[in-house]
Design a protein around this motif. Sequence first.
Motif, PDB file in Angstrom:
ATOM      1  N   PRO A  83      63.614  27.047  32.109  1.00  0.00           N
ATOM      2  CA  PRO A  83      63.974  26.463  33.411  1.00  0.00           C
ATOM      3  C   PRO A  83      65.460  26.542  33.722  1.00  0.00           C
ATOM      4  O   PRO A  83      65.838  26.614  34.895  1.00  0.00           O
ATOM      5  CB  PRO A  83      63.508  25.006  33.289  1.00  0.00           C
ATOM      6  N   ASP A  84      66.294  26.564  32.704  1.00  0.00           N
ATOM      7  CA  ASP A  84      67.740  26.588  32.917  1.00  0.00           C
ATOM      8  C   ASP A  84      68.253  27.942  33.366  1.00  0.00           C
ATOM      9  O   ASP A  84      69.411  28.063  33.765  1.00  0.00           O
ATOM     10  CB  ASP A  84      68.457  26.183  31.634  1.00  0.00           C
ATOM     11  N   ARG A  85      67.407  28.982  33.336  1.00  0.00           N
ATOM     12  CA  ARG A  85      67.843  30.315  33.702  1.00  0.00           C
ATOM     13  C   ARG A  85      67.402  30.718  35.111  1.00  0.00           C
ATOM     14  O   ARG A  85      67.685  31.835  35.562  1.00  0.00           O
ATOM     15  CB  ARG A  85      67.286  31.361  32.709  1.00  0.00           C
ATOM     16  N   VAL A  86      66.711  29.815  35.808  1.00  0.00           N
ATOM     17  CA  VAL A  86      66.084  30.165  37.091  1.00  0.00           C
ATOM     18  C   VAL A  86      66.790  29.458  38.241  1.00  0.00           C
ATOM     19  O   VAL A  86      66.941  28.236  38.236  1.00  0.00           O
ATOM     20  CB  VAL A  86      64.589  29.781  37.087  1.00  0.00           C
ATOM     21  N   ALA A  87      67.231  30.248  39.243  1.00  0.00           N
ATOM     22  CA  ALA A  87      67.856  29.697  40.448  1.00  0.00           C
ATOM     23  C   ALA A  87      66.842  29.446  41.557  1.00  0.00           C
ATOM     24  O   ALA A  87      67.021  28.559  42.396  1.00  0.00           O
ATOM     25  CB  ALA A  87      68.945  30.646  40.948  1.00  0.00           C
ATOM     26  N   GLY A  88      65.784  30.226  41.585  1.00  0.00           N
ATOM     27  CA  GLY A  88      64.756  30.095  42.608  1.00  0.00           C
ATOM     28  C   GLY A  88      63.654  31.098  42.341  1.00  0.00           C
ATOM     29  O   GLY A  88      63.845  32.077  41.605  1.00  0.00           O
ATOM     30  N   LEU A  89      62.479  30.854  42.935  1.00  0.00           N
ATOM     31  CA  LEU A  89      61.322  31.716  42.715  1.00  0.00           C
ATOM     32  C   LEU A  89      60.714  32.144  44.041  1.00  0.00           C
ATOM     33  O   LEU A  89      60.610  31.345  44.978  1.00  0.00           O
ATOM     34  CB  LEU A  89      60.238  30.983  41.929  1.00  0.00           C
ATOM     35  N   ALA A  90      60.278  33.402  44.089  1.00  0.00           N
ATOM     36  CA  ALA A  90      59.418  33.893  45.157  1.00  0.00           C
ATOM     37  C   ALA A  90      58.090  34.254  44.507  1.00  0.00           C
ATOM     38  O   ALA A  90      58.006  35.224  43.744  1.00  0.00           O
ATOM     39  CB  ALA A  90      60.037  35.098  45.846  1.00  0.00           C
ATOM     40  N   LEU A  91      57.074  33.448  44.771  1.00  0.00           N
ATOM     41  CA  LEU A  91      55.743  33.667  44.214  1.00  0.00           C
ATOM     42  C   LEU A  91      54.900  34.325  45.302  1.00  0.00           C
ATOM     43  O   LEU A  91      54.540  33.694  46.299  1.00  0.00           O
ATOM     44  CB  LEU A  91      55.138  32.343  43.760  1.00  0.00           C
ATOM     45  N   TYR A  92      54.593  35.579  45.083  1.00  0.00           N
ATOM     46  CA  TYR A  92      54.115  36.462  46.144  1.00  0.00           C
ATOM     47  C   TYR A  92      52.703  36.945  45.833  1.00  0.00           C
ATOM     48  O   TYR A  92      52.489  37.647  44.857  1.00  0.00           O
ATOM     49  CB  TYR A  92      55.117  37.617  46.261  1.00  0.00           C
TER      50      TYR A  92
END
Length: 288
Positions: free
Chosen positions: A120-129
């Motif tokens: 979780p500490d490496r993620v700025a945002g997600l696009a779940l497509y």
Amino acid sequence: MGFTGHDGGTLTRHEISVGGVRQVYHVVGTGPICVAHSGGPGIEWAYLRMPRLEEHFTMVYVEPVGTGASGRLDDASDYRLDTYVRFLAAVVDDLGEPRVHLLGHSHGGFVVQRYALAHPDRVAGLALYDTSPVTGAEFWGEAMANLSAYPDRPEATAIPAAFGQIGGATDDETLGAALRAAVPAYFADFWGRQDEFAPFQAAVRISAAPAGAQDPTPFDVRDRLGEITVPIVVIVGTYDFICGPRWAEQLHDGLKDSRLVLLERSGHFGHIEQPAEFTQAVVELLHR
């Protein structure tokens, strides 16, 4: 490595080793990093290239292990989600950025969900497509029911047989031919826009070994979605027969900070069918 964007539309190829297996990825664009993981499993990455997003993000396109120029695993049963997550983690580490955006399409969406839960500490945002928080019997049963309702038109008569061939193919050439024959079912209006989509159809490639592998248990992260707290956009095509709105709504409902975007004239490939609307949805992550 220290990392900067590569603009001008020219891909820069990078190669690392993960446990002695080659992992290739490509970089192009400018702006914050967005790592894109394609679907399948087993489909080569190039179908997911998104030039419009490259104007806003430094896009990093992963060639999933077992496909394209990336290496092959000695044991085909090792093509499972944990493996893809491990190889994705190695790519993110190699980029040298503290946090990145991730875009996962279809099966690639399963990979980035699992990555976000593990790192979780490496993620700025997600696009779940066009993806889902769950697979299993109900998921596949609904997909096949939707496929059986595919428009009855002469051009579509070969599609059911093509899906049958996909299930039985054991080599890349046979599987690729079957997938290309089935591609129209993945679009909202393939036949009405055939001239536009035919080059995409002709270019699709797939590798049989990862495509035929099975995880020991169905994918299901529904009870953990609340752990993902970064901004997320969930994008789905209204006419996606396999990862349609029902599954996107489950994602959206389970996540703490998500926006649901319905592409009303798309199937499974909204970045091709509605590129402007798709791009706008992903770019909004930068302003949240």
